[in-house]
Scaffold this motif. Structure first.
Motif, mmCIF file in Angstrom:
data_model
loop_
_atom_site.group_PDB
_atom_site.id
_atom_site.type_symbol
_atom_site.label_atom_id
_atom_site.label_comp_id
_atom_site.label_asym_id
_atom_site.label_seq_id
_atom_site.Cartn_x
_atom_site.Cartn_y
_atom_site.Cartn_z
ATOM 1 N N LEU A 44 -2.831 4.041 -6.325
ATOM 2 C CA LEU A 44 -2.745 4.287 -4.891
ATOM 3 C C LEU A 44 -3.285 3.094 -4.116
ATOM 4 C CD1 LEU A 44 -1.829 6.816 -3.267
ATOM 5 C CD2 LEU A 44 -4.229 7.354 -3.009
ATOM 6 N N LEU A 45 -4.397 2.542 -4.567
ATOM 7 C CA LEU A 45 -5.001 1.397 -3.902
ATOM 8 C C LEU A 45 -4.092 0.173 -3.957
ATOM 9 C CD1 LEU A 45 -7.440 0.374 -2.359
ATOM 10 C CD2 LEU A 45 -8.532 -0.139 -4.536
ATOM 11 N N ASP A 46 -3.462 -0.070 -5.099
ATOM 12 C CA ASP A 46 -2.526 -1.191 -5.207
ATOM 13 C C ASP A 46 -1.367 -1.036 -4.223
ATOM 14 O OD1 ASP A 46 -4.000 -2.424 -7.202
ATOM 15 O OD2 ASP A 46 -2.745 -1.662 -8.833
ATOM 16 N N CYS A 47 -0.806 0.154 -4.142
ATOM 17 C CA CYS A 47 0.288 0.417 -3.206
ATOM 18 C C CYS A 47 -0.185 0.269 -1.758
ATOM 19 C CB CYS A 47 0.852 1.815 -3.425
ATOM 20 S SG CYS A 47 1.673 2.036 -5.012
ATOM 21 N N TRP A 48 -1.390 0.744 -1.492
ATOM 22 C CA TRP A 48 -1.974 0.664 -0.149
ATOM 23 C C TRP A 48 -2.086 -0.789 0.303
ATOM 24 C CZ3 TRP A 48 -3.091 3.943 3.705
ATOM 25 C CH2 TRP A 48 -3.977 3.523 4.697
ATOM 26 N N LYS A 49 -2.639 -1.626 -0.552
ATOM 27 C CA LYS A 49 -2.827 -3.041 -0.201
ATOM 28 C C LYS A 49 -1.500 -3.715 0.127
ATOM 29 C CE LYS A 49 -7.078 -3.674 -2.844
ATOM 30 N NZ LYS A 49 -7.689 -4.285 -4.022
ATOM 31 N N TRP A 50 -0.451 -3.330 -0.587
ATOM 32 C CA TRP A 50 0.866 -3.892 -0.317
ATOM 33 C C TRP A 50 1.428 -3.344 0.996
ATOM 34 C CZ3 TRP A 50 5.524 -1.211 0.014
ATOM 35 C CH2 TRP A 50 6.655 -2.019 0.133
ATOM 36 N N ALA A 51 1.329 -2.045 1.202
ATOM 37 C CA ALA A 51 1.982 -1.383 2.337
ATOM 38 C C ALA A 51 1.325 -1.690 3.686
ATOM 39 C CB ALA A 51 2.016 0.123 2.111
ATOM 40 N N ILE A 52 0.002 -1.833 3.728
ATOM 41 C CA ILE A 52 -0.653 -2.025 5.034
ATOM 42 C C ILE A 52 -0.310 -3.369 5.668
ATOM 43 C CG2 ILE A 52 -2.530 -0.431 4.551
ATOM 44 C CD1 ILE A 52 -4.358 -2.897 4.120
ATOM 45 N N LYS A 53 0.154 -4.316 4.882
ATOM 46 C CA LYS A 53 0.544 -5.623 5.424
ATOM 47 C C LYS A 53 1.755 -5.504 6.342
ATOM 48 C CE LYS A 53 -1.182 -8.018 1.370
ATOM 49 N NZ LYS A 53 -0.813 -8.728 0.146
ATOM 50 N N LYS A 54 2.464 -4.415 6.245
ATOM 51 C CA LYS A 54 3.675 -4.200 7.028
ATOM 52 C C LYS A 54 3.429 -3.359 8.292
ATOM 53 C CE LYS A 54 6.240 -4.501 2.723
ATOM 54 N NZ LYS A 54 5.689 -5.786 2.482
ATOM 55 N N HIS A 55 2.170 -3.019 8.551
ATOM 56 C CA HIS A 55 1.813 -2.179 9.693
ATOM 57 C C HIS A 55 0.636 -2.817 10.429
ATOM 58 C CE1 HIS A 55 4.309 1.186 8.194
ATOM 59 N NE2 HIS A 55 3.994 0.672 7.016
ATOM 60 N N ASP A 56 0.885 -3.358 11.600
ATOM 61 C CA ASP A 56 -0.153 -4.071 12.356
ATOM 62 C C ASP A 56 -1.413 -3.249 12.575
ATOM 63 O OD1 ASP A 56 1.452 -6.300 12.534
ATOM 64 O OD2 ASP A 56 2.204 -5.817 14.539
ATOM 65 N N ILE A 57 -1.256 -1.977 12.820
ATOM 66 C CA ILE A 57 -2.410 -1.120 13.097
ATOM 67 C C ILE A 57 -3.319 -0.961 11.872
ATOM 68 C CG2 ILE A 57 -1.296 1.062 12.519
ATOM 69 C CD1 ILE A 57 -2.667 2.219 15.049
ATOM 70 N N LEU A 58 -2.784 -1.283 10.677
ATOM 71 C CA LEU A 58 -3.530 -1.085 9.436
ATOM 72 C C LEU A 58 -3.967 -2.376 8.749
ATOM 73 C CD1 LEU A 58 -1.331 1.768 7.953
ATOM 74 C CD2 LEU A 58 -3.618 1.998 8.908
ATOM 75 N N ILE A 59 -3.716 -3.513 9.364
ATOM 76 C CA ILE A 59 -4.103 -4.782 8.738
ATOM 77 C C ILE A 59 -5.597 -4.738 8.401
ATOM 78 C CG2 ILE A 59 -4.351 -7.274 9.093
ATOM 79 C CD1 ILE A 59 -1.458 -6.440 8.701
ATOM 80 N N ASP A 60 -5.938 -5.053 7.167
ATOM 81 C CA ASP A 60 -7.318 -5.049 6.647
ATOM 82 C C ASP A 60 -7.971 -3.665 6.634
ATOM 83 O OD1 ASP A 60 -7.285 -7.813 6.150
ATOM 84 O OD2 ASP A 60 -7.864 -8.237 8.228
ATOM 85 N N CYS A 61 -7.187 -2.619 6.717
ATOM 86 C CA CYS A 61 -7.726 -1.256 6.679
ATOM 87 C C CYS A 61 -8.168 -0.924 5.252
ATOM 88 C CB CYS A 61 -6.661 -0.269 7.143
ATOM 89 S SG CYS A 61 -7.210 1.446 7.145
ATOM 90 N N GLU A 62 -9.375 -0.428 5.136
ATOM 91 C CA GLU A 62 -9.931 -0.070 3.834
ATOM 92 C C GLU A 62 -9.531 1.357 3.468
ATOM 93 O OE1 GLU A 62 -14.291 0.301 1.653
ATOM 94 O OE2 GLU A 62 -14.202 -0.105 3.801
#
Length: 114
Positions: A44-62
Motif C-alpha cells: 500500500l505504501l509503495d502504491c501511495w508514494k507513486w500515486a500522490i505525485k499525481k495529486h497536487d493536494i497530496l504532494i509529500d503526504c505521509e
C-alpha cells in the motif's frame, strides 16, 4: 495487487473531504488496517508514494498505519482469542463454532491538514 485500487479509493475519499472543507494541502492520512483484511501495508505504501505525485493536494503526504488486532469469538465457551495465532479453532475448547469480531477492517481514521 489490489493495493493500487485501495490507494485510488483512499485518494478519492481524501480529496472529496478536502474539497468539502476548502483544504489546500493534506499533511498525512492515517489508516486503520485489520490484521486479516488482506491489505499489505508495505505494498500500500509503495502504491501511495507513486500515486500522490499525481495529486497536487497530496504532494509529500505521509501515509500512516494503525493495526487492528484480529480477534475471534467462540460461541461454545464465550471467549475471545487471537485469530492470527489460532485461526478458526478455539484454543480453549477446540470448537469451530467461532466467528471474527474484529480485524478485517480498513478505515480512514484521520486526515491531517496544515
Amino acid at each position: 495487487m489490489h493495493e493500487l485500487g485501495v490507494v485510488f479509493y483512499v485518494i478519492d475519499d481524501v480529496e472529496r473531504v478536502a474539497k468539502e472543507n476548502d483544504v489546500e494541502h493534506i499533511h498525512s492520512v492515517t489508516l486503520e488496517i485489520g490484521e486479516v483484511s488482506s491489505v499489505i501495508p508495505e505494498y500500500l505504501l509503495d502504491c501511495w508514494k507513486w500515486a500522490i505525485k499525481k495529486h497536487d493536494i497530496l504532494i509529500d503526504c505521509e501515509l500512516k498505519f494503525e493495526p487492528i488486532e484480529a480477534v475471534t469469538y467462540c460461541e461454545d465457551c464465550q471467549s475471545n482469542y487471537s485469530t492470527v495465532e489460532f485461526g478458526k479453532i478455539c484454543p480453549r475448547c477446540g470448537s469451530e463454532n467461532t466467528y471474527l469480531i474484529k480485524g478485517n477492517e480498513f478505515n480512514i481514521k484521520e486526515i491531517e491538514v496544515y
